[in-house]
Design a protein around this motif. Structure first.
Motif, short mmCIF file in Angstrom:
data_model
loop_
_atom_site.label_atom_id
_atom_site.label_comp_id
_atom_site.label_asym_id
_atom_site.label_seq_id
_atom_site.Cartn_x
_atom_site.Cartn_y
_atom_site.Cartn_z
N LEU A 146 -0.38 -10.30 -5.02
CA LEU A 146 -0.06 -11.07 -3.82
C LEU A 146 0.93 -12.19 -4.16
N ARG A 147 0.74 -12.80 -5.32
CA ARG A 147 1.66 -13.87 -5.73
C ARG A 147 3.06 -13.30 -6.00
N THR A 148 3.12 -12.10 -6.52
CA THR A 148 4.41 -11.45 -6.76
C THR A 148 5.13 -11.19 -5.44
N ILE A 149 4.39 -10.75 -4.42
CA ILE A 149 4.98 -10.54 -3.10
C ILE A 149 5.62 -11.83 -2.61
N ARG A 150 4.90 -12.93 -2.74
CA ARG A 150 5.41 -14.22 -2.29
C ARG A 150 6.64 -14.63 -3.10
N THR A 151 6.60 -14.46 -4.41
CA THR A 151 7.71 -14.84 -5.28
C THR A 151 8.98 -14.09 -4.92
N LEU A 152 8.87 -12.78 -4.73
CA LEU A 152 10.04 -11.97 -4.39
C LEU A 152 10.55 -12.30 -3.00
N THR A 153 9.65 -12.48 -2.07
CA THR A 153 10.03 -12.80 -0.69
C THR A 153 10.77 -14.13 -0.62
N ASP A 154 10.32 -15.09 -1.40
CA ASP A 154 10.92 -16.43 -1.35
C ASP A 154 12.37 -16.45 -1.84
N VAL A 155 12.77 -15.44 -2.62
CA VAL A 155 14.16 -15.39 -3.08
C VAL A 155 14.98 -14.37 -2.28
N GLY A 156 14.43 -13.90 -1.17
CA GLY A 156 15.18 -13.05 -0.26
C GLY A 156 15.09 -11.56 -0.51
N ILE A 157 14.17 -11.13 -1.37
CA ILE A 157 14.01 -9.70 -1.63
C ILE A 157 12.98 -9.14 -0.64
N PRO A 158 13.35 -8.16 0.19
CA PRO A 158 12.39 -7.62 1.16
C PRO A 158 11.30 -6.82 0.45
N VAL A 159 10.04 -7.15 0.78
CA VAL A 159 8.91 -6.52 0.12
C VAL A 159 8.01 -5.82 1.14
N GLY A 160 7.77 -4.55 0.93
CA GLY A 160 6.79 -3.81 1.70
C GLY A 160 5.56 -3.57 0.83
N VAL A 161 4.52 -3.05 1.42
CA VAL A 161 3.27 -2.84 0.67
C VAL A 161 2.77 -1.42 0.93
N SER A 162 2.34 -0.79 -0.15
CA SER A 162 1.70 0.51 -0.06
C SER A 162 0.20 0.31 -0.26
N ILE A 163 -0.56 0.52 0.81
CA ILE A 163 -2.02 0.45 0.71
C ILE A 163 -2.47 1.85 0.28
N ALA A 164 -2.59 2.04 -1.02
CA ALA A 164 -2.81 3.40 -1.51
C ALA A 164 -3.51 3.39 -2.87
N PRO A 165 -4.50 4.31 -3.02
CA PRO A 165 -5.01 5.14 -1.94
C PRO A 165 -6.17 4.47 -1.22
N ILE A 166 -6.40 4.91 0.00
CA ILE A 166 -7.59 4.49 0.73
C ILE A 166 -8.72 5.44 0.35
N ILE A 167 -9.76 4.90 -0.28
CA ILE A 167 -10.88 5.70 -0.77
C ILE A 167 -12.10 5.40 0.10
N PRO A 168 -12.63 6.38 0.80
CA PRO A 168 -13.79 6.14 1.68
C PRO A 168 -14.94 5.48 0.93
N PHE A 169 -15.50 4.44 1.54
CA PHE A 169 -16.67 3.72 1.03
C PHE A 169 -16.41 2.95 -0.26
N VAL A 170 -15.17 2.94 -0.75
CA VAL A 170 -14.83 2.15 -1.95
C VAL A 170 -13.80 1.09 -1.58
N THR A 171 -12.60 1.51 -1.15
CA THR A 171 -11.58 0.57 -0.72
C THR A 171 -11.35 0.60 0.78
#
Length: 393
Positions: A236-261
């Protein structure tokens, strides 16, 4: 010794292939066994004959599975695909195997082509394509080359621990930066912050975007699921660091594991939005080939009380099978449970102002591309002392 007859279907190995003995988790490793690959002709099954001395598990883990990185002179470096499930057609992977040790990694079965195990070997015996930057430069110099965004680090993480020393990803980025070539990176590592000096100016010209993979916010789950990747809070801190210098950041929520994540979907999306991410997409758990028995071993070792529930839901999303590789279904699954996950994800994305799959990757600009100024000499010429060839244009 007995022969193993691989099953030639998407599931490769169902529950019957799980080893009967109890398997213990190994500190710092995702896999709990060194399961043989499907291309093995013979298999060996260990048993206690009463003559073996007891082995200290901590000592065995520290010595037998210490990470080894070997060099490879690759013949090609760019991989192409026509999958309708992916937002890119060209990818580049500087390494084979990945020390992050994510138990769910869909790339694990590729280690079987090297005669190694998709289990512990995959995360402890890494192959570095040491000539990757030179191969890329030569590829970009071809008159027939047509530029399109390259996805960097899709199969295995381009910023895994050995990159600190090898710097192959850094050198690949230097070639792309020199040629004004668009690139999209996907990683779980905070090491990507090292290359902000290259990525920020490229991003300002629509030549670079980043996707950070985030599976869970629970550090305890993350330590077993992806043991040598950056902790969730660090990502999460890396997302903020990259975003603050103008690098567009997307997120991959992967994988979604039933009953775990899966219970964390909404919290994950809210956390990445607060960190500065501009888009998100998801993938449900995929269990191709050897990933299937390896993941089930992991479940039994870490979540024995819910292992059956997890696999029941996985099969419900895969038409009763452990895995369905069909285009259009393999990423998100089918059925009631898959629809519920999709609805939850879509509603959260809409509420939080995030955007769907693809994001900035499809918006990267290929029109600025220019061929490299120098091209490495072929191996035969190099022996004659020719250091390289200048671009006439």
């Amino acid at each position: 010794m007995k022969a193993i007859i691989p099953q030639h279907d998407d599931s490769f190995a169902g529950q019957t292939m799980l080893p009967p003995q109890s398997l213990k988790p190994r500190k710092g490793r995702g896999a709990v066994s060194n399961l043989q690959g499907r291309h093995a002709v013979h298999g060996r099954e260990g048993f206690d004959d009463g003559w073996s001395l007891p082995v200290d598990d901590g000592e065995e883990t520290a010595s037998a599975w210490k990470t080894q990185v070997s060099d490879e002179q690759a013949r090609t470096i760019l991989s192409r695909n026509t999958s309708p499930d992916l937002p890119f057609g060209v990818s580049l992977n500087p390494y084979r195997g990945c020390e992050h040790g994510c138990i769910y990694c869909f790339a694990r079965p590729t280690h079987s082509y090297l005669g190694l195990s998709p289990g512990l070997d995959f995360e402890s015996r890494i192959v570095a394509k040491v000539n990757a930057p030179e191969l890329l430069r030569r590829e970009l110099a071809k008159p027939s080359y047509v530029a399109e965004a390259i996805a960097l680090g899709v199969n295995t993480d381009a910023y895994q621990p050995c990159e600190r020393e090898r710097q192959l990803t850094r050198r690949v980025l230097e070639v792309l930066h020199e040629c004004d070539h668009p690139v999209g990176l996907i990683t779980k590592s905070s090491l990507i912050e090292r290359d902000i000096d290259l990525l920020a100016p490229m991003a300002a010209r629509r030549l670079a975007s980043v996707a950070i993979t985030l599976t869970t916010l629970d550090p305890a789950i993350s330590r077993t699921l992806e043991p040598r990747a950056a902790a969730p809070a660090r990502r999460l801190r890396t997302i903020r660091t990259l975003t603050d210098v103008g690098i567009p950041v997307g997120v991959s929520i992967a994988p979604i594991i039933p009953f775990v994540t899966e219970p964390e979907i909404e919290q994950l999306l809210e956390a990445v939005r607060d960190a500065g991410a501009i888009n998100a997409h998801y993938v449900v758990l995929r269990l191709p080939w050897e990933v299937n028995p390896l993941f089930q071993q992991w479940l039994e070792a870490h979540f024995p009380e819910r292992a059956q529930r997890v696999m029941n839901r996985v099969r419900e999303m895969r038409g009763g099978k452990d895995y369905d590789s069909s285009f259009g279904a393999r990423m998100h699954g089918e059925g009631v449970w898959a629809d519920l996950i999709r609805q939850r994800f879509d509603k959260a994305v809409h509420r939080l102002g995030l955007h769907g799959r693809g994001g900035r990757f499809k918006q990267l600009d290929s029109t600025q591309f220019r061929r490299p100024l120098t091209v490495p000499a072929m191996a035969s010429r190099a022996k004659g002392g020719n250091a390289g060839q200048l671009d006439l244009f």
